[in-house]
Write an enzyme that holds these catalytic residues in place. Structure first.
Site, PDB file in Angstrom:
ATOM      1  N   ASP A   7       0.854  -1.176   0.000  1.00 20.76           N
ATOM      2  CA  ASP A   7       0.000   0.000   0.000  1.00 20.76           C
ATOM      3  C   ASP A   7       0.894   1.232   0.000  1.00 20.76           C
ATOM      4  O   ASP A   7       2.056   1.174   0.438  1.00 20.76           O
ATOM      5  CB  ASP A   7      -0.919   0.015   1.225  1.00 20.76           C
ATOM      6  N   GLU A   9       0.954   5.721   0.596  1.00 21.73           N
ATOM      7  CA  GLU A   9       0.320   6.980   0.971  1.00 21.73           C
ATOM      8  C   GLU A   9       0.976   8.068   0.135  1.00 21.73           C
ATOM      9  O   GLU A   9       2.173   7.989  -0.176  1.00 21.73           O
ATOM     10  CB  GLU A   9       0.469   7.261   2.465  1.00 21.73           C
ATOM     11  N   GLU A  52      -5.827  18.178   2.975  1.00 26.41           N
ATOM     12  CA  GLU A  52      -6.755  17.063   2.745  1.00 26.41           C
ATOM     13  C   GLU A  52      -6.032  15.722   2.846  1.00 26.41           C
ATOM     14  O   GLU A  52      -6.559  14.754   3.405  1.00 26.41           O
ATOM     15  CB  GLU A  52      -7.404  17.167   1.356  1.00 26.41           C
ATOM     16  N   HIS A  57      -3.806  10.538   6.221  1.00 26.89           N
ATOM     17  CA  HIS A  57      -2.741   9.674   6.734  1.00 26.89           C
ATOM     18  C   HIS A  57      -1.939  10.272   7.885  1.00 26.89           C
ATOM     19  O   HIS A  57      -1.134   9.576   8.507  1.00 26.89           O
ATOM     20  CB  HIS A  57      -1.782   9.266   5.611  1.00 26.89           C
ATOM     21  N   HIS A 150      -5.057   6.237   7.949  1.00 29.05           N
ATOM     22  CA  HIS A 150      -4.422   5.375   6.964  1.00 29.05           C
ATOM     23  C   HIS A 150      -2.919   5.315   7.241  1.00 29.05           C
ATOM     24  O   HIS A 150      -2.304   6.318   7.611  1.00 29.05           O
ATOM     25  CB  HIS A 150      -4.640   5.919   5.554  1.00 29.05           C
ATOM     26  N   ASP A 155      -2.131  -0.734   6.587  1.00 29.03           N
ATOM     27  CA  ASP A 155      -3.146  -1.079   5.590  1.00 29.03           C
ATOM     28  C   ASP A 155      -2.731  -2.303   4.782  1.00 29.03           C
ATOM     29  O   ASP A 155      -3.581  -3.118   4.397  1.00 29.03           O
ATOM     30  CB  ASP A 155      -3.403   0.109   4.666  1.00 29.03           C
TER      31      ASP A 155
END
Length: 228
Positions: A7, A9, A52, A57, A150, A155
């Site tokens: 995963d 970010e 945002e 995260h 997150h 994740d």
């Protein structure tokens, strides 16, 4: 079979418009079982972190300021990935950022042939349902109580558990060895013992009395289902 669940970010949604990868987490699985070998890194994106994205995260520009550039971790990451299939949720997104970062530091892109998209699998298995990682964790009973924000490695660990369920459940992980040994079993024809007394077969059919009692019982039922 070795697979890598991963995963990422990022600072936003589109690497072509200047968004950058800021975290990557990878979990190694062999025969759908986590081996305990992981790869995790944060990267300095060399740009600001939009609010945002930070709300998703929790990674701020200040936190990432002293982290290495992606180019500094690329070789170690590629060595960990090897030539294994790469599993991600909404994999087009993660592959897009990963390959954009690789291209920026003069590495070959990773072939999309290696992509395994759990979002696509979930849509096929559960049409019309919610397919977010949170929703799939709830569906399959995967504990995500520690997921406040997150995080790439967290994740990836959750997705690894979901992936096992999406692809058949825990029973497929029973084949722990890398190779399967086939054992030849000799089949012996049954022969009755000699010198013993053979018992007559026991009757299994209902008697006339039992059938009559059963018919009486059926008469007492009100609107039985088999007559609807």
């Amino acid at each position: 079979m070795r697979e890598i669940v991963f995963d990422t970010e990022t600072t936003g949604l589109d690497p072509l418009s200047g968004d950058r990868l800021v975290e990557i987490g990878c979990v190694e699985m062999v025969n759908r079982c986590p081996t305990g070998r992981n790869f995790h890194a944060w990267c300095n994106p060399q740009r600001d972190m939009p609010m945002e994205a930070e709300r998703v995260h929790g990674l701020s520009s200040a936190f990432l300021a002293d982290k290495p550039l992606f180019g500094a971790i690329a070789a170690d990451l590629l060595a960990f990935l090897g030539d294994s299939p790469l599993v991600a949720h909404n994999a087009q997104f993660d592959f897009g950022f990963l390959n954009a970062e690789l291209a920026a530091c003069a590495h070959e892109p990773i072939s999309l042939d290696r992509m395994v998209d759990t979002l696509a699998i979930a849509r096929r298995r559960h049409p019309g349902a919610k397919h977010s990682l949170d929703a799939l964790c709830t569906r399959y009973g995967v504990d995500r109580s520690h997921r406040v924000k997150h995080g790439a490695l967290l994740d990836a660990e959750l997705l690894a558990q979901v992936y096992v369920e999406l692809t058949g459940g825990r029973q497929i992980g029973l084949e722990l060895a890398g190779e399967v040994t086939v054992t030849t079993v000799e089949i012996t024809t049954f022969r009755p013992r000699t010198g013993g007394v053979l018992r007559p077969a026991r009757p299994h059919a209902a008697t006339a009395e039992e059938l009559a009692r059963h018919a009486e019982f059926l008469e007492t039922l009100k609107a039985p289902l088999w007559l609807n």
